[in-house]
Design a protein around this motif. Structure first.
Motif, short mmCIF file in Angstrom:
data_model
loop_
_atom_site.label_atom_id
_atom_site.label_comp_id
_atom_site.label_asym_id
_atom_site.label_seq_id
_atom_site.Cartn_x
_atom_site.Cartn_y
_atom_site.Cartn_z
N CYS A 150 -1.57 -6.60 -8.80
CA CYS A 150 -0.51 -5.62 -8.63
C CYS A 150 -0.93 -4.44 -9.31
O CYS A 150 -1.06 -4.56 -10.52
CB CYS A 150 0.85 -6.19 -8.67
SG CYS A 150 2.23 -4.96 -8.82
N LYS A 151 -0.71 -3.27 -8.71
CA LYS A 151 -1.12 -1.96 -9.74
C LYS A 151 0.07 -1.65 -10.62
O LYS A 151 -0.19 -0.66 -11.63
CB LYS A 151 -1.69 -0.91 -8.90
CG LYS A 151 -0.44 -0.15 -7.79
CD LYS A 151 -1.05 1.12 -7.21
CE LYS A 151 -0.05 1.51 -6.71
NZ LYS A 151 -0.37 2.75 -6.02
N HIS A 152 1.20 -2.30 -10.36
CA HIS A 152 2.44 -1.88 -10.91
C HIS A 152 2.50 -2.59 -12.30
O HIS A 152 2.77 -1.96 -13.21
CB HIS A 152 3.61 -2.10 -10.21
CG HIS A 152 3.53 -1.39 -8.90
ND1 HIS A 152 3.78 0.12 -8.75
CD2 HIS A 152 3.29 -1.54 -7.66
CE1 HIS A 152 3.64 0.45 -7.52
NE2 HIS A 152 3.44 -0.73 -6.87
N CYS A 153 2.24 -4.03 -12.07
CA CYS A 153 2.68 -4.59 -13.35
C CYS A 153 1.27 -5.54 -13.81
O CYS A 153 1.05 -6.14 -14.82
CB CYS A 153 3.59 -5.72 -13.30
SG CYS A 153 3.21 -7.17 -11.89
N ARG A 192 5.35 -8.01 -1.13
CA ARG A 192 5.83 -7.58 -2.52
C ARG A 192 5.05 -8.44 -3.40
O ARG A 192 4.83 -9.75 -3.17
CB ARG A 192 7.20 -7.91 -2.55
CG ARG A 192 8.03 -6.89 -1.57
CD ARG A 192 9.69 -6.91 -1.85
NE ARG A 192 10.05 -5.86 -1.00
CZ ARG A 192 10.26 -4.72 -1.08
NH1 ARG A 192 9.98 -3.98 -2.18
NH2 ARG A 192 10.93 -3.70 -0.19
N CYS A 193 5.19 -7.91 -4.62
CA CYS A 193 4.39 -8.53 -5.98
C CYS A 193 5.58 -9.59 -6.25
O CYS A 193 6.61 -9.44 -6.46
CB CYS A 193 4.32 -7.68 -7.03
SG CYS A 193 3.70 -8.48 -8.68
N CYS A 209 7.11 -8.34 -10.13
CA CYS A 209 8.03 -7.10 -10.25
C CYS A 209 8.66 -6.66 -8.84
O CYS A 209 9.38 -5.79 -9.01
CB CYS A 209 6.89 -5.87 -10.81
SG CYS A 209 5.81 -5.28 -9.53
N LYS A 258 7.46 -4.90 -6.53
CA LYS A 258 7.28 -3.46 -5.90
C LYS A 258 6.58 -4.01 -4.49
O LYS A 258 5.74 -4.86 -4.52
CB LYS A 258 6.43 -2.81 -6.79
CG LYS A 258 6.83 -2.52 -8.12
CD LYS A 258 7.73 -1.61 -8.04
CE LYS A 258 8.28 -0.92 -9.43
NZ LYS A 258 9.27 -0.03 -9.35
N GLU A 274 -3.29 2.17 -0.13
CA GLU A 274 -2.79 1.66 -1.39
C GLU A 274 -3.04 -0.08 -1.38
O GLU A 274 -3.19 -0.55 -2.49
CB GLU A 274 -1.31 1.82 -1.51
CG GLU A 274 -0.48 1.15 -2.85
CD GLU A 274 0.93 1.43 -2.64
OE1 GLU A 274 1.54 1.40 -3.60
OE2 GLU A 274 1.48 1.82 -1.59
N GLN A 325 -5.41 -2.66 -4.11
CA GLN A 325 -4.98 -3.80 -4.96
C GLN A 325 -5.86 -5.09 -4.45
O GLN A 325 -5.81 -5.88 -5.21
CB GLN A 325 -3.85 -3.78 -4.94
CG GLN A 325 -2.88 -2.67 -5.36
CD GLN A 325 -1.50 -2.50 -5.09
OE1 GLN A 325 -0.72 -3.03 -5.90
NE2 GLN A 325 -1.22 -2.05 -4.13
#
Length: 70
Positions: free
Chosen positions: A9-12, A44-45, A48, A50, A58, A62
């Motif tokens: 995940c690029k967010h967390c 979704r992750c 998190c 997302k 995108e 990942q």
């Protein structure tokens, strides 16, 4: 036939496995399969929550490992 992904995940930064199988003749979601990545159904992750597939670009950024089989 199925596809398994190892995604970071690029967010967390959480790394997890995701499986996409072909059920009842539906289209398989896979990186490199005619450039098709499912964006209607959210992937979704698990940490998190997302959405990771807002766009094919995108999602592909990942994905770390892709395994496909018949």
């Amino acid at each position: 036939m199925g596809t398994a992904y190892k995604i970071r995940c690029k967010h967390c930064g959480t790394q997890f496995d995701h499986y996409a199988g072909s059920d009842y003749g539906s289209t398989i979601v896979c990186v490199g399969c005619e450039s098709f990545v499912e964006t209607e159904t959210a992937i979704r992750c698990p940490a998190c929550f997302k959405k990771l597939n807002n766009s094919p670009e995108e999602f592909n950024q990942q994905v770390e490992v892709v395994m496909m089989w018949d």
